[in-house]
Write an enzyme that holds these catalytic residues in place. Structure first.
Site, PDB file in Angstrom:
ATOM      1  N   ALA A  57      27.620 -25.347  31.257  1.00 19.70           N
ATOM      2  CA  ALA A  57      27.305 -24.723  32.535  1.00 19.70           C
ATOM      3  C   ALA A  57      27.846 -25.567  33.697  1.00 19.70           C
ATOM      4  O   ALA A  57      28.996 -25.998  33.660  1.00 19.70           O
ATOM      5  CB  ALA A  57      25.809 -24.473  32.651  1.00 19.70           C
ATOM      6  N   CYS A  58      27.015 -25.831  34.699  1.00 18.76           N
ATOM      7  CA  CYS A  58      27.479 -26.511  35.909  1.00 18.76           C
ATOM      8  C   CYS A  58      27.879 -27.965  35.673  1.00 18.76           C
ATOM      9  O   CYS A  58      28.490 -28.578  36.553  1.00 18.76           O
ATOM     10  CB  CYS A  58      26.410 -26.446  36.997  1.00 18.76           C
ATOM     11  SG  CYS A  58      26.153 -24.781  37.638  1.00 18.76           S
ATOM     12  N   SER A  59      27.545 -28.512  34.528  1.00 22.93           N
ATOM     13  CA  SER A  59      27.902 -29.899  34.224  1.00 22.93           C
ATOM     14  C   SER A  59      29.142 -29.998  33.346  1.00 22.93           C
ATOM     15  O   SER A  59      29.494 -31.095  32.891  1.00 22.93           O
ATOM     16  CB  SER A  59      26.729 -30.616  33.547  1.00 22.93           C
ATOM     17  OG  SER A  59      25.610 -30.674  34.401  1.00 22.93           O
TER      18      SER A  59
END
Length: 381
Positions: free
Chosen positions: A163-165
């Site tokens: 995801a966002c990481s």
């Protein structure tokens, strides 16, 4: 392994970054006008049911609400007209044939080429490509392999999704290949067409995401250009949470009655995310800085995940010990929106040239999972 890698040191560095920005942008004013038109049409069409208490009226959005909630003022997208059309309100990207490059690979290649050019590197000098992004266009063949093929890179590639990481997880993975001597040069490419998984009809989230692609060239110090960033240390963390979720996947066809429900797009419990992620990430940064022998207050710049200005302000304050200035914690969220894994890389790409040799900074991302990644760097040259 290629001749240029004959005397590897096992010390990973960031040699260069690249950025592809879609030419079209949607302002908050344009977005609100579209959304409110949709709301008015929906409420009119369901007026009887709303009056009878059988349905709930939708509420207008506003520029003031969006900017107070997020700090976002605009976002770049790959398909503007369809998104702001009240009758469509999602991107329209024509499907391409299998003999054509996919749109996600295309923008990833554009960002990768810039990173290679800035490092003075040829595609044949690269050993691996990692496509690290939050929403892959397809299951297989891997986007990374298509990008690798389009660039003419030998070696290997694979996709990874945290995801966002994703980008910081990709940087640590690339750095680990360098540390182990299994590669000398690795491209971490993050094409993020997040407009495809956003519910543009949801007042609480319709303003959040934008499209972009970034690339980070991670290499052994022995072959890096004179000006680069030493990777001092990396740390990853995951904690399971349903507070940010997207249930879209190939098994949806096994339950056709729910294929079109809202949970097949991005959903989140924003207040819970804010309350739980801020202390987790701040403590993670402080702990990793201590492990590396770095005084957090001495960090010259923080390139944080670009999801919410309030989150970044609180995290930066806890790390630095004071309210961070725009110079200490630059923002690209206002013009790019939340670009998932690419946000911290955009901030780094646009705001690192003026730093002096010896300056130390932090690239940090956080998001669904929960997941968080830190990359401490020091400028050389």
């Amino acid at each position: 392994m290629q001749d240029m890698h004959a005397a590897l040191t096992g010390r990973p560095v960031i040699s260069a970054t690249g950025l592809f920005t879609p030419p079209e942008s949607i302002t908050n004013e344009e977005l609100v006008a579209s959304f409110n038109t949709f709301v008015d049409c929906h409420n009119a069409a369901n007026a009887d049911a709303i009056a009878a208490g059988e349905a709930v009226a939708l509420n207008h959005s506003s520029v003031e609400f969006i900017e107070k909630a997020s700090g976002i003022k605009a976002r770049h997208v790959m398909s503007k007209a369809a998104i702001i059309d009240p009758d469509t309100m999602c991107p329209r990207l024509p499907e391409r044939g299998n003999d054509e490059i996919s749109i996600m690979a295309e923008i990833g290649v554009a960002a990768a080429r810039e990173a290679l050019e800035r490092a003075g590197r040829r595609p044949e000098d690269v050993d691996a490509v990692l496509c690290a992004a939050s929403n892959m266009q397809r299951a297989y063949p891997a986007m990374a392999i298509e990008i690798q093929h389009a660039l003419g890179i030998e070696g290997f590639g694979f996709d990874m999704n945290v995801a966002c990481s994703s980008a910081t997880f990709g940087i640590q993975t690339a750095a680990d290949y360098i540390r182990a001597g299994n590669a000398g040069s690795v491209l971490v490419v993050s094409p993020e067409i997040t407009s495809g998984h956003l519910n543009w009809r949801d007042r609480d989230s319709h303003f959040i995401f934008g499209d972009v692609a970034t690339a980070v060239l991670v290499e052994d110090a022995a072959i890096a250009p004179a000006q680069h960033w030493d990777i001092l240390g990396t740390r990853l963390k995951t904690v399971f949470s349903n507070n940010i979720r997207n249930n879209f996947g190939f098994l949806n066809r096994a339950a056709p009655e729910t294929q079109g429900t809202a949970d097949k797009l991005f959903v989140q419990e924003g207040r819970k995310v804010f309350k739980e992620v801020v202390p987790m990430v701040a403590q993670m940064i402080v702990d990793e800085a201590a492990r590396l022998g770095i005084d957090p207050a001495s960090l010259r710049r923080l390139w944080l995940h670009q999801a919410n200005t309030g989150m970044n302000r609180l995290i930066a304050h806890r790390v630095l010990g004071h309210e961070a200035s725009e110079d200490e914690s630059p923002t690209v969220l206002d013009t790019y929106g939340n670009t998932s894994s690419a946000g911290s890389i955009i901030a780094f790409h646009k705001h690192n040239e003026e730093l002096a040799a010896g300056d130390t900074g932090l690239i940090c991302s956080f998001g669904a999972g929960y997941s968080a990644g830190t990359v401490f760097v020091r400028k050389v040259g």
